[in-house]
Design a protein around this motif. Structure first.
Motif: not given
Length: 269
Positions: A1, A113-114, A133-134, A136
């Motif tokens: 991130m 997220v997604d 953590a993922g 965006k």
């Protein structure tokens, strides 16, 4: 991130004290200079369109910090929050100067997220680990404000006036409960404990509801963070400054928005 700190829409709890905003946050004591072993003051706290006339919504008291002349923490009594204002009583048995402060600090974030947009709000201490953590398109803004007033029982003192070293703070050069119309008063602004130069400072005499214009005064802090006003008349003055700062590191760019506001009573000669 890779968080990117940006300037976000500013919520009332943190940045309504900024002079450019129509609404202003304030605390107003029933008296600032008192005497007597059983003395009390009553304090109103609100956000309003007109200074010291509660007409918008109440200030929250959960971040109220009262410092007694000996540096200890004093407790308010009879605290309540109504539709347009909050109020509390304060016993002031100690001789010297009390500092009353509403200290607000928080962070706001938006991220994806997604493919779904998410929002987060909390304290700086809660921020670590709050964003997946993922995530965006992370956008975060840190905000802090301090709204103060001062009350002196008997002779002034400076034990409660020591800076904390956090955020934007006022250090009196002139005692804040010894202000007179027609006289010059000097103060210093600190940012995280260091002098804050080149900041615009605004002072407005209260009771703006009954004037066609705010009649504000403004000045700029010098290289040592100091500024001065010569008060044109007696009254309760709203004094405000704000700033932004930030830094860019390898994995993040950080931006803060900070504001300071004080209510100071200027007495007639």
């Amino acid at each position: 991130m890779k968080p990117v700190f940006v300037r976000a829409a500013l919520c009332a709890a943190f940045l309504l004290p900024v002079a450019a905003q129509a609404h202003k946050m304030w605390m107003l004591p029933s008296a600032t200079v008192i005497s007597g072993d059983e003395a009390w003051v009553t304090v109103d706290a609100a956000v309003s369109n007109d200074l010291y006339y509660p007409d918008h919504f109440p200030a929250k008291l959960d971040q109220l910090v009262i410092t007694a002349p000996d540096g200890s923490t004093a407790k308010p009594e009879n605290a309540s929050t109504g539709k347009y204002r909050s109020t509390f009583d304060l016993a002031v048995p100690q001789k010297g100067t009390y500092r009353l402060a509403l200290v607000n600090q928080g962070m706001f974030a938006s991220y994806e997220v997604d493919g779904q947009k998410k929002r987060w709000r909390g304290s700086p201490a809660e921020f670590k680990g709050a964003i997946p953590a993922g995530a965006k398109n992370v956008e975060v803004s840190e905000m802090a404000s301090r709204v103060e007033t001062f009350v002196t029982q008997g002779s002034p003192s400076d034990g409660a006036l020591k800076p904390t070293g956090k955020g934007l703070e006022l250090v009196p050069v002139t005692q804040p409960n010894d202000l007179m119309a027609g006289e010059k008063a000097t103060f210093q602004l600190l940012l995280d404990g260091k002098p804050a130069p080149d900041l615009k400072v605004v002072a407005i005499n209260g009771a703006t509801r009954y004037r066609n214009a705010q009649d504000e005064m403004d000045t700029t802090t010098d290289k040592d963070g100091k500024f001065s006003f010569t008060w044109p008349a007696a009254g309760m003055y709203w004094v405000n400054a704000s700033t932004e700062d930030g830094h860019t590191a390898a994995k993040e760019a950080k931006r803060r928005r900070l504001a300071y506001t004080a209510t100071l009573e200027v007495l007639p000669q």
